[in-house]
Design a protein around this motif. Sequence first.
Motif, PDB file in Angstrom:
ATOM      1  N   MET A   1       0.856  -1.226  -0.026  1.00 50.30           N
ATOM      2  CA  MET A   1      -0.053  -0.100  -0.057  1.00 50.30           C
ATOM      3  C   MET A   1       0.906   1.443  -0.012  1.00 50.30           C
ATOM      4  O   MET A   1       1.970   1.334   0.459  1.00 50.30           O
ATOM      5  CB  MET A   1      -1.046  -0.069   1.331  1.00 50.30           C
ATOM      6  CG  MET A   1      -1.964  -1.121   1.230  1.00 50.30           C
ATOM      7  SD  MET A   1      -2.835  -0.922  -0.259  1.00 50.30           S
ATOM      8  CE  MET A   1      -4.450  -1.344   0.364  1.00 50.30           C
ATOM      9  N   TYR A   2       0.463   2.378  -0.638  1.00 53.45           N
ATOM     10  CA  TYR A   2       1.305   3.519  -0.828  1.00 53.45           C
ATOM     11  C   TYR A   2       0.565   4.527   0.038  1.00 53.45           C
ATOM     12  O   TYR A   2      -0.684   4.863   0.142  1.00 53.45           O
ATOM     13  CB  TYR A   2       1.265   3.812  -2.240  1.00 53.45           C
ATOM     14  CG  TYR A   2       1.774   3.006  -3.304  1.00 53.45           C
ATOM     15  CD1 TYR A   2       3.354   2.881  -3.220  1.00 53.45           C
ATOM     16  CD2 TYR A   2       1.445   1.838  -4.000  1.00 53.45           C
ATOM     17  CE1 TYR A   2       4.091   1.648  -4.035  1.00 53.45           C
ATOM     18  CE2 TYR A   2       1.769   0.999  -4.568  1.00 53.45           C
ATOM     19  CZ  TYR A   2       3.224   1.063  -4.823  1.00 53.45           C
ATOM     20  OH  TYR A   2       3.877   0.058  -5.368  1.00 53.45           O
ATOM     21  N   SER A   3       1.436   5.532   0.476  1.00 52.58           N
ATOM     22  CA  SER A   3       0.793   6.604   1.477  1.00 52.58           C
ATOM     23  C   SER A   3       0.929   7.940   0.835  1.00 52.58           C
ATOM     24  O   SER A   3       0.134   8.874   1.375  1.00 52.58           O
ATOM     25  CB  SER A   3       1.787   6.403   2.561  1.00 52.58           C
ATOM     26  OG  SER A   3       3.169   6.785   2.301  1.00 52.58           O
ATOM     27  N   ASN A   4       1.711   8.217  -0.346  1.00 49.06           N
ATOM     28  CA  ASN A   4       1.787   9.313  -0.925  1.00 49.06           C
ATOM     29  C   ASN A   4       1.544   9.269  -2.541  1.00 49.06           C
ATOM     30  O   ASN A   4       2.504   8.876  -2.920  1.00 49.06           O
ATOM     31  CB  ASN A   4       3.262   9.985  -0.528  1.00 49.06           C
ATOM     32  CG  ASN A   4       3.084  11.551  -1.008  1.00 49.06           C
ATOM     33  OD1 ASN A   4       2.119  12.039  -1.441  1.00 49.06           O
ATOM     34  ND2 ASN A   4       3.814  12.201  -0.646  1.00 49.06           N
ATOM     35  N   ILE A   5       0.396   9.485  -3.145  1.00 45.32           N
ATOM     36  CA  ILE A   5       0.150   9.124  -4.568  1.00 45.32           C
ATOM     37  C   ILE A   5      -0.114  10.399  -5.336  1.00 45.32           C
ATOM     38  O   ILE A   5      -0.753  11.301  -4.971  1.00 45.32           O
ATOM     39  CB  ILE A   5      -0.953   8.198  -4.559  1.00 45.32           C
ATOM     40  CG1 ILE A   5      -0.692   6.915  -3.743  1.00 45.32           C
ATOM     41  CG2 ILE A   5      -1.302   7.727  -5.946  1.00 45.32           C
ATOM     42  CD1 ILE A   5      -1.855   6.091  -3.691  1.00 45.32           C
ATOM     43  N   LEU A   6       0.578  10.552  -6.365  1.00 47.13           N
ATOM     44  CA  LEU A   6       0.335  11.436  -7.262  1.00 47.13           C
ATOM     45  C   LEU A   6      -0.122  10.962  -8.527  1.00 47.13           C
ATOM     46  O   LEU A   6       0.003  10.011  -9.190  1.00 47.13           O
ATOM     47  CB  LEU A   6       1.976  12.122  -7.775  1.00 47.13           C
ATOM     48  CG  LEU A   6       1.954  13.104  -8.880  1.00 47.13           C
ATOM     49  CD1 LEU A   6       1.134  14.359  -8.457  1.00 47.13           C
ATOM     50  CD2 LEU A   6       3.426  13.518  -9.210  1.00 47.13           C
ATOM     51  N   ALA A  30      -4.026   2.614  -2.505  1.00 53.72           N
ATOM     52  CA  ALA A  30      -3.561   3.658  -1.397  1.00 53.72           C
ATOM     53  C   ALA A  30      -3.799   3.043   0.150  1.00 53.72           C
ATOM     54  O   ALA A  30      -4.781   2.171   0.333  1.00 53.72           O
ATOM     55  CB  ALA A  30      -4.535   4.893  -1.404  1.00 53.72           C
ATOM     56  N   ALA A  31      -2.767   3.391   1.047  1.00 54.59           N
ATOM     57  CA  ALA A  31      -3.094   3.191   2.339  1.00 54.59           C
ATOM     58  C   ALA A  31      -4.264   3.863   2.695  1.00 54.59           C
ATOM     59  O   ALA A  31      -4.611   4.830   2.158  1.00 54.59           O
ATOM     60  CB  ALA A  31      -1.759   3.371   3.038  1.00 54.59           C
TER      61      ALA A  31
END
Length: 137
Positions: A1-6, A30-31
């Motif tokens: 899971m990702y915490s900072n997505i663009l 996303a987290a």
Amino acid sequence: MYSNILVPVAFDQGSDAKIRSATKVAQALAADDARITFLHVLEQVPGYVASYLPADYTAQARLGIEKELEDIAAQVPGATGLVVSGHSGRTILDWADDHDTDLIVIASHRPGMQDLLLGSTAAQVVRHAACAVHVLR
């Protein structure tokens, strides 16, 4: 899971479907407490074109795009919309580096001969990003 997505956003033909797809992917990866940023890069209008446009064209375009991004971000928990100026590929990469982005979700646009599989911006981001990149076709 990702915490900072663009999620880079380009407003062109078919952009609504691409934005919806990118949003779904970003949310799926996303987290729970992730930040999602919808980013539009406003490129400089060439001088030979600018002379034919109203003096406040860039400012008005920016306001319209900011409103569109606000509307998009309002539908996604933890999301924000942002308009920046620059060259699309390089600015996306710089912004991602400066803001500790751990995933970029980018749509690939109609490719030309030089970019048979990806659009030129997506190809540049894929080649040079320091984080994971998810490309939508």
